[in-house]
Design a protein around this motif. Structure first.
Motif, PDB file in Angstrom:
ATOM      1  N   THR A  67       0.848   4.418   8.952  1.00 30.83           N
ATOM      2  CA  THR A  67       1.415   4.859   7.673  1.00 30.83           C
ATOM      3  C   THR A  67       1.625   3.664   6.749  1.00 30.83           C
ATOM      4  O   THR A  67       1.238   3.696   5.574  1.00 30.83           O
ATOM      5  CB  THR A  67       2.757   5.592   7.914  1.00 30.83           C
ATOM      6  OG1 THR A  67       2.496   6.751   8.704  1.00 30.83           O
ATOM      7  CG2 THR A  67       3.407   5.985   6.620  1.00 30.83           C
ATOM      8  N   VAL A  68       2.195   2.598   7.261  1.00 26.52           N
ATOM      9  CA  VAL A  68       2.485   1.416   6.447  1.00 26.52           C
ATOM     10  C   VAL A  68       1.209   0.653   6.107  1.00 26.52           C
ATOM     11  O   VAL A  68       0.997   0.251   4.956  1.00 26.52           O
ATOM     12  CB  VAL A  68       3.487   0.498   7.179  1.00 26.52           C
ATOM     13  CG1 VAL A  68       3.670  -0.820   6.456  1.00 26.52           C
ATOM     14  CG2 VAL A  68       4.820   1.208   7.334  1.00 26.52           C
ATOM     15  N   VAL A  69       0.340   0.476   7.086  1.00 27.37           N
ATOM     16  CA  VAL A  69      -0.877  -0.310   6.890  1.00 27.37           C
ATOM     17  C   VAL A  69      -1.818   0.381   5.899  1.00 27.37           C
ATOM     18  O   VAL A  69      -2.436  -0.286   5.052  1.00 27.37           O
ATOM     19  CB  VAL A  69      -1.565  -0.580   8.239  1.00 27.37           C
ATOM     20  CG1 VAL A  69      -2.958  -1.124   8.061  1.00 27.37           C
ATOM     21  CG2 VAL A  69      -0.729  -1.537   9.058  1.00 27.37           C
ATOM     22  N   ALA A  70      -1.950   1.688   5.979  1.00 30.47           N
ATOM     23  CA  ALA A  70      -2.836   2.407   5.053  1.00 30.47           C
ATOM     24  C   ALA A  70      -2.327   2.274   3.613  1.00 30.47           C
ATOM     25  O   ALA A  70      -3.127   2.062   2.692  1.00 30.47           O
ATOM     26  CB  ALA A  70      -2.941   3.876   5.450  1.00 30.47           C
ATOM     27  N   GLN A  71      -1.016   2.379   3.430  1.00 29.92           N
ATOM     28  CA  GLN A  71      -0.447   2.207   2.084  1.00 29.92           C
ATOM     29  C   GLN A  71      -0.706   0.785   1.576  1.00 29.92           C
ATOM     30  O   GLN A  71      -1.077   0.584   0.419  1.00 29.92           O
ATOM     31  CB  GLN A  71       1.061   2.480   2.094  1.00 29.92           C
ATOM     32  CG  GLN A  71       1.486   3.811   2.665  1.00 29.92           C
ATOM     33  CD  GLN A  71       1.020   4.990   1.848  1.00 29.92           C
ATOM     34  OE1 GLN A  71       0.971   4.942   0.642  1.00 29.92           O
ATOM     35  NE2 GLN A  71       0.664   6.052   2.532  1.00 29.92           N
ATOM     36  N   GLY A  72      -0.502  -0.195   2.458  1.00 29.14           N
ATOM     37  CA  GLY A  72      -0.739  -1.589   2.078  1.00 29.14           C
ATOM     38  C   GLY A  72      -2.193  -1.859   1.740  1.00 29.14           C
ATOM     39  O   GLY A  72      -2.498  -2.582   0.788  1.00 29.14           O
ATOM     40  N   ALA A  73      -3.109  -1.265   2.504  1.00 28.01           N
ATOM     41  CA  ALA A  73      -4.538  -1.450   2.229  1.00 28.01           C
ATOM     42  C   ALA A  73      -4.915  -0.856   0.875  1.00 28.01           C
ATOM     43  O   ALA A  73      -5.700  -1.440   0.128  1.00 28.01           O
ATOM     44  CB  ALA A  73      -5.368  -0.818   3.334  1.00 28.01           C
ATOM     45  N   GLY A  74      -4.339   0.309   0.554  1.00 30.58           N
ATOM     46  CA  GLY A  74      -4.602   0.921  -0.746  1.00 30.58           C
ATOM     47  C   GLY A  74      -4.097   0.068  -1.892  1.00 30.58           C
ATOM     48  O   GLY A  74      -4.784  -0.127  -2.903  1.00 30.58           O
ATOM     49  N   LEU A  75      -2.892  -0.476  -1.741  1.00 29.50           N
ATOM     50  CA  LEU A  75      -2.352  -1.351  -2.783  1.00 29.50           C
ATOM     51  C   LEU A  75      -3.167  -2.634  -2.917  1.00 29.50           C
ATOM     52  O   LEU A  75      -3.427  -3.098  -4.032  1.00 29.50           O
ATOM     53  CB  LEU A  75      -0.890  -1.684  -2.475  1.00 29.50           C
ATOM     54  CG  LEU A  75       0.094  -0.550  -2.685  1.00 29.50           C
ATOM     55  CD1 LEU A  75       1.481  -0.945  -2.187  1.00 29.50           C
ATOM     56  CD2 LEU A  75       0.149  -0.147  -4.148  1.00 29.50           C
TER      57      LEU A  75
END
Length: 165
Positions: A67-75
């Motif tokens: 959940t955290v890594v996917a959001q970070g990758a998108g940003l």
């Protein structure tokens, strides 16, 4: 921002050399669609966390990390697009999809009940979004690597030699 993601692409017409960046790599719409896909992957896995808390702790931690890594990758892809950002985005989604296939194929410790449960609605939605992100990242990276290869002097010389013969 031409050249921000990859080396410029060099094409030769006769004796003139035209330099341009790969179109998809610098397209804000493609980056936005990929980032939205990554955000969706993070949200889908966040929605699945409450159902995993009672099961395997390692799987719950994995869902939280995804959940955290996917959001970070998108940003990262939106703020500082780079080859590494595109590779990371594709890798995050490819590993998430591989995890889904693994948990549905063989019993894993703490989650043996999901074997054969291929049509779980959130899982199918996640697979569709993850597949889309992987395909977009692969297309972008193929264009970047092709442009990088074409910009090397020996590759240009070889292309010119083949064109003359």
């Amino acid at each position: 921002m031409p050249g921000a993601i990859s080396p410029p692409q060099a094409t030769s017409r006769g004796t003139d050399t035209i330099t341009r960046a790969p179109a998809l790599a610098t397209d804000p719409a493609v980056r936005a669609v990929t980032a939205i896909g990554l955000f969706a992957v993070g949200i889908i896995h966040a929605l699945q966390i409450p159902g995993q808390v009672a099961d395997a702790v390692w799987l719950t931690i994995g869902f939280c990390l995804l959940t955290v890594v996917a959001q970070g990758a998108g940003l990262w892809l939106l703020v500082r697009p780079s080859i590494l950002a595109w590779e990371f985005a594709g890798l995050v989604c490819a590993l998430a999809a591989a995890g889904y296939v693994l948990t549905r194929s063989v019993p894993v410790p703490g989650d043996a009940g999901d074997v054969g449960n291929w049509l779980e609605p959130l899982g199918v939605a996640a697979l569709i979004v993850e597949g889309t992100v992987v395909i977009l990242a692969a297309l972008i990276l193929a264009g970047i690597y092709r442009a990088s290869h074409a910009s090397r002097p020996w590759a240009r010389a070889r292309a010119l030699a083949l064109a003359r013969s």
